[in-house]
Design a protein around this motif. Structure first.
Motif, PDB file in Angstrom:
ATOM      1  N   ILE A 501       0.851  -1.200   0.000  1.00  0.00           N
ATOM      2  CA  ILE A 501       0.000   0.000   0.000  1.00  0.00           C
ATOM      3  C   ILE A 501       0.881   1.242   0.000  1.00  0.00           C
ATOM      4  N   GLU A 502       1.912   1.236   0.855  1.00  0.00           N
ATOM      5  CA  GLU A 502       2.828   2.379   0.944  1.00  0.00           C
ATOM      6  C   GLU A 502       3.576   2.589  -0.365  1.00  0.00           C
ATOM      7  N   THR A 503       4.032   1.490  -0.966  1.00  0.00           N
ATOM      8  CA  THR A 503       4.765   1.596  -2.233  1.00  0.00           C
ATOM      9  C   THR A 503       3.887   2.193  -3.319  1.00  0.00           C
ATOM     10  N   THR A 504       2.618   1.794  -3.366  1.00  0.00           N
ATOM     11  CA  THR A 504       1.688   2.325  -4.372  1.00  0.00           C
ATOM     12  C   THR A 504       1.383   3.795  -4.101  1.00  0.00           C
ATOM     13  N   LEU A 505       1.215   4.154  -2.828  1.00  0.00           N
ATOM     14  CA  LEU A 505       0.986   5.564  -2.493  1.00  0.00           C
ATOM     15  C   LEU A 505       2.168   6.433  -2.918  1.00  0.00           C
ATOM     16  N   MET A 506       3.378   5.888  -2.759  1.00  0.00           N
ATOM     17  CA  MET A 506       4.577   6.654  -3.113  1.00  0.00           C
ATOM     18  C   MET A 506       4.744   6.812  -4.619  1.00  0.00           C
ATOM     19  N   ASP A 507       3.921   6.098  -5.380  1.00  0.00           N
ATOM     20  CA  ASP A 507       3.939   6.281  -6.827  1.00  0.00           C
ATOM     21  C   ASP A 507       3.138   7.512  -7.242  1.00  0.00           C
ATOM     22  N   ALA A 508       2.343   8.058  -6.315  1.00  0.00           N
ATOM     23  CA  ALA A 508       1.607   9.300  -6.592  1.00  0.00           C
ATOM     24  C   ALA A 508       2.613  10.428  -6.814  1.00  0.00           C
ATOM     25  N   HIS A 509       2.309  11.315  -7.747  1.00  0.00           N
ATOM     26  CA  HIS A 509       3.271  12.320  -8.205  1.00  0.00           C
ATOM     27  C   HIS A 509       3.833  13.180  -7.067  1.00  0.00           C
ATOM     28  N   LEU A 510       2.986  13.587  -6.130  1.00  0.00           N
ATOM     29  CA  LEU A 510       3.432  14.517  -5.083  1.00  0.00           C
ATOM     30  C   LEU A 510       4.051  13.815  -3.868  1.00  0.00           C
ATOM     31  N   VAL A 511       3.843  12.528  -3.738  1.00  0.00           N
ATOM     32  CA  VAL A 511       4.219  11.838  -2.496  1.00  0.00           C
ATOM     33  C   VAL A 511       5.674  11.378  -2.536  1.00  0.00           C
ATOM     34  N   GLU A 512       6.411  11.724  -1.482  1.00  0.00           N
ATOM     35  CA  GLU A 512       7.794  11.266  -1.343  1.00  0.00           C
ATOM     36  C   GLU A 512       7.844   9.986  -0.512  1.00  0.00           C
ATOM     37  N   HIS A 513       7.241  10.014   0.678  1.00  0.00           N
ATOM     38  CA  HIS A 513       7.179   8.829   1.542  1.00  0.00           C
ATOM     39  C   HIS A 513       5.761   8.655   2.078  1.00  0.00           C
ATOM     40  N   ALA A 514       5.408   7.402   2.357  1.00  0.00           N
ATOM     41  CA  ALA A 514       4.096   7.089   2.926  1.00  0.00           C
ATOM     42  C   ALA A 514       4.271   6.037   4.004  1.00  0.00           C
ATOM     43  N   VAL A 515       3.615   6.249   5.132  1.00  0.00           N
ATOM     44  CA  VAL A 515       3.619   5.277   6.222  1.00  0.00           C
ATOM     45  C   VAL A 515       2.163   5.018   6.609  1.00  0.00           C
ATOM     46  N   VAL A 516       1.737   3.774   6.461  1.00  0.00           N
ATOM     47  CA  VAL A 516       0.347   3.392   6.744  1.00  0.00           C
ATOM     48  C   VAL A 516       0.288   2.726   8.114  1.00  0.00           C
ATOM     49  N   CYS A 517      -0.737   3.054   8.896  1.00  0.00           N
ATOM     50  CA  CYS A 517      -0.897   2.406  10.201  1.00  0.00           C
ATOM     51  C   CYS A 517      -2.374   2.093  10.451  1.00  0.00           C
ATOM     52  N   GLY A 518      -2.623   1.302  11.473  1.00  0.00           N
ATOM     53  CA  GLY A 518      -3.990   0.910  11.799  1.00  0.00           C
ATOM     54  C   GLY A 518      -4.036  -0.297  12.706  1.00  0.00           C
ATOM     55  N   ASP A 519      -2.912  -0.599  13.370  1.00  0.00           N
ATOM     56  CA  ASP A 519      -2.863  -1.764  14.252  1.00  0.00           C
ATOM     57  C   ASP A 519      -3.870  -1.587  15.396  1.00  0.00           C
ATOM     58  N   GLY A 520      -4.779  -2.548  15.548  1.00  0.00           N
ATOM     59  CA  GLY A 520      -5.780  -2.486  16.607  1.00  0.00           C
ATOM     60  C   GLY A 520      -6.899  -1.497  16.350  1.00  0.00           C
ATOM     61  N   ARG A 521      -6.940  -0.907  15.165  1.00  0.00           N
ATOM     62  CA  ARG A 521      -7.972   0.088  14.806  1.00  0.00           C
ATOM     63  C   ARG A 521      -8.959  -0.541  13.824  1.00  0.00           C
ATOM     64  N   ASN A 522     -10.019   0.205  13.534  1.00  0.00           N
ATOM     65  CA  ASN A 522     -11.026  -0.341  12.625  1.00  0.00           C
ATOM     66  C   ASN A 522     -10.880   0.164  11.191  1.00  0.00           C
ATOM     67  N   TYR A 523      -9.856   0.984  10.914  1.00  0.00           N
ATOM     68  CA  TYR A 523      -9.548   1.376   9.535  1.00  0.00           C
ATOM     69  C   TYR A 523      -8.100   1.876   9.487  1.00  0.00           C
ATOM     70  N   LEU A 524      -7.595   2.062   8.259  1.00  0.00           N
ATOM     71  CA  LEU A 524      -6.206   2.487   8.058  1.00  0.00           C
ATOM     72  C   LEU A 524      -6.122   3.994   7.842  1.00  0.00           C
ATOM     73  N   VAL A 525      -5.005   4.572   8.306  1.00  0.00           N
ATOM     74  CA  VAL A 525      -4.684   5.966   8.007  1.00  0.00           C
ATOM     75  C   VAL A 525      -3.257   6.012   7.467  1.00  0.00           C
ATOM     76  N   ALA A 526      -2.891   7.129   6.844  1.00  0.00           N
ATOM     77  CA  ALA A 526      -1.556   7.257   6.255  1.00  0.00           C
ATOM     78  C   ALA A 526      -0.923   8.589   6.622  1.00  0.00           C
ATOM     79  N   LEU A 527       0.377   8.549   6.888  1.00  0.00           N
ATOM     80  CA  LEU A 527       1.186   9.752   7.047  1.00  0.00           C
ATOM     81  C   LEU A 527       1.991   9.924   5.764  1.00  0.00           C
ATOM     82  N   LEU A 528       1.943  11.100   5.166  1.00  0.00           N
ATOM     83  CA  LEU A 528       2.608  11.354   3.893  1.00  0.00           C
ATOM     84  C   LEU A 528       3.620  12.489   4.030  1.00  0.00           C
ATOM     85  N   THR A 529       4.701  12.397   3.264  1.00  0.00           N
ATOM     86  CA  THR A 529       5.573  13.560   3.059  1.00  0.00           C
ATOM     87  C   THR A 529       5.598  13.845   1.566  1.00  0.00           C
TER      88      THR A 529
END
Length: 622
Positions: A501-529
């Protein structure tokens, strides 16, 4: 050649959990002996080049061999025994390689320390390996050693590559020239005796992992491991002294050691030492390497620069670029599979080469490159297709320190984009019931030095537990889907690997890095640079050059949301990113959020941004 023998020193390795069959090392020649043989064979041909103010200055193979002998004798003169550790804290230089091979030649163990290391990390490694000699390249790194010098009881000598104020030093400091003069002729016989006594079981290098959890582990690789991988690569690729390679990734990492050191002594190509990471783009245009290995971030930066220039093209030029990209992608898709492209598509490719591809490759400095590869971290398939469209064919490989570099390779006529290729000859890979990849072969490491339990835990019988999740298709291609320890288990009990998921997000033109999290949660969120080059081009295109805090601008967030929606469309609902936040600054090695090979330290990023993550789970703002 001497037979295997027991070592009495603390750095000697216990037998690994998967000792290779003796037949695998048939024909073994120790890496330092191989270097000296190649030096004799190639004589006046350039072994390496260094960038000076007046250009690239070459040193012959004959001189390179002499330097290794002199450095080996100098280490003997300093009292370095078989099994002792010789540490190196330096950016990539010829002396790094000279000292490493010299240490190997006398039965000592070279230990690379990343040039970005903190005083605490330096002290840990030097004490763990009990290094008696340390080479340092420049003043700032000598300062880091000064900061921990009182904690280094085993360190007896510091060799300084460049002049520096050593008045603060409490250990003896000598210049590189003074060190090399210690190699007296009287020591030649002992040097030769130690060289001839080497066996495939002798430890050839310690690789300290740049892991994010706990102290780094010392991966012990034997001279047999190093020889076998270099020998195997030489058999797979037609490489010789006419080839050129740029050394720029940290030599403390196994990928660069294999590339700039061990592959070189098997093939004889010339190594060009980068002056700095920042000058890599200029070096590429000057050297025009025939072989180039890049980590994904290097390819991503290259793509970002190309896209910024393509975005400026209009009318006929823009249409021509799109056509050339399409031709390149279609032609290489067939070539990757070993299928003929046919006369019409081949004719179009020749025309695209003359009109577009040649100019792009010349501008990058890759117009003479024959072998281009990416490794050390996942790269998005779309990035590989992008480069293929420009006739820049980047093939993905997979490996780790514990397998002396590569386990799989993508080869001409046997490449599948999205896969990391097929196992090296002599290497076996299987998928365990839980999806973890396991590897066995002659290149498996000896042990984690000083950590017998960690060594035992990393094996299941003869199989190395890689920690990577993946699958192997019906044609034998290996696919990596994530890291076992990074698995996200949602509150609903679903297991999700964030890596793809992170690798695909980083293929977006503006995205440099992506970190996806959601351990123990009911959905995923992402931190982007955001990628600074892409963001600047976006700001120029939309008239936002004077806007402060661009990472918070509604148009930027709207564009990112569209990119995330596109990624989500190809994911199962449970693996879709529902919310995201943009970090104000890029991740960096200096900040401790990237490893020296530019991989994201997920745990560090998540811990530092815990408050922001909690906010994403409390409200619906982006």
């Amino acid at each position: 050649m001497a037979t295997a023998h027991a070592h009495a020193h603390a750095l000697s390795a216990a037998p690994s959990a998967a000792a290779p069959p003796l037949a695998a090392y048939a024909g073994f020649v120790s890496p330092p002996q191989l270097l000296l043989d190649t030096a004799q064979r190639l004589g006046a041909h350039p072994a390496y080049c260094v960038r000076t103010e007046s250009g690239w200055q070459a040193t012959s193979w004959e001189e390179h061999g002499r330097q290794v002998r002199d450095a080996g004798k100098a280490l003997i003169g300093l009292g370095v025994k078989r099994g002792d550790a010789v540490a190196i804290l330096s950016f990539n230089t010829p002396q790094w390689v000279t000292l490493a091979f010299a240490a190997m030649a006398i039965g000592a163990t070279p230990v690379g320390i990343y040039w970005t290391s903190s005083p605490q990390d330096i002290a840990y490694i030097l004490n763990h390996c009990k290094a008696s000699v340390l080479m340092v390249d420049e003043a700032s790194r000598l300062q880091a050693v000064h900061a921990c010098e009182d904690e280094l009881p085993h360190l007896r000598h510091i060799v300084m590559l460049r002049d520096s104020d050593s008045a603060q030093a409490r250990k003896p400091v000598m210049s590189w020239d003074a060190f090399m003069k210690l190699g007296e002729a009287a020591l030649a016989q002992e040097f030769e005796q130690r060289l001839q006594a080497l066996s495939a079981d002798d430890i050839g290098t310690l690789i300290y992992t740049s892991g994010t959890t706990g102290p780094a582990k010392a991966v012990a690789l034997s001279q047999g491991n190093l020889w076998w991988v270099g020998h195997t690569m030489r058999q797979l690729f037609d490489v010789d002294e006419r080839d050129r390679v740029i050394s720029y990734l940290p030599l403390a990492h196994i990928a660069e050691q294999m590339n700039s050191m061990h592959n070189q002594v098997h093939s004889g190509f010339t190594v060009y030492y980068a002056r700095s990471m920042e000058e890599l783009g200029d070096h590429l245009k000057e050297v025009r390497p025939t072989i180039f290995f890049g980590v994904p971030r290097v390819w991503e930066k290259m793509q970002s620069g190309i896209e910024a220039k393509l975005a400026q093209a209009t009318g006929v030029k823009a249409a021509l670029a799109r056509w050339a990209m399409s031709v390149g992608q279609r032609w290489h898709a067939l070539d990757h599979a070993g299928q003929p492209a046919g006369p019409w598509l081949t004719l179009q490719k020749q025309l695209a080469h003359r009109l577009v591809h040649r100019k792009v490759k010349e501008a990058l400095g890759l117009d003479q490159a024959r072998l281009l590869s990416s490794g050390a971290a996942p790269i998005a398939p779309e990035k590989l297709r992008f480069f293929a469209g420009l006739d820049v064919v980047v093939r993905e490989l997979y490996g780790q320190s514990e397998v002396t570099g590569p386990s799989t390779l993508s080869l001409p006529g046997s490449t599948r984009v999205g896969s990391v290729g097929k196992p090296l000859p002599g290497t076996e890979i299987m998928v365990a019931e839980d999806g973890e990849l396991r590897v066995r072969g002659p290149h498996l490491f000896q042990c984690y030095m000083g950590s017998p339990q960690a060594t035992a835990d990393s094996f299941s019988g003869e199989w190395l537990l890689t920690g990577d999740l993946g699958h192997i298709d019906e044609d034998g291609y290996v696919f990596i889907t994530g890291r076992k320890k990074d698995l996200i288990i949602t509150s609903g009990g679903k297991n999700i690997s964030p890596s793809n998921i992170e690798t695909t997000l980083m293929d977006a033109h503006l995205v440099e890095h992506a970190v996806v999290c959601g351990d123990g949660r009911n959905y995923l969120v992402a931190l982007l640079t955001l990628d600074p080059v892409a963001l600047a081009a976006f700001a120029s295109q939309h008239g936002l050059l004077d806007e402060p805090h661009l990472h918070e601008h509604p148009l930027v967030l709207q564009t990112l949301q569209a990119d995330i929606d596109h990624v989500n469309a190809s994911q199962a609902r449970v693996a879709q990113v529902r919310k995201f936040a943009v970090l104000p600054q890029s991740l960096s090695v200096a900040s401790g959020e990237l490893t020296p090979t530019l991989k994201v330290k997920r745990k560090v990023v998540l811990e530092r941004n815990q408050a922001l993550i909690e906010l994403l789970y409390r409200n619906g703002t982006h």
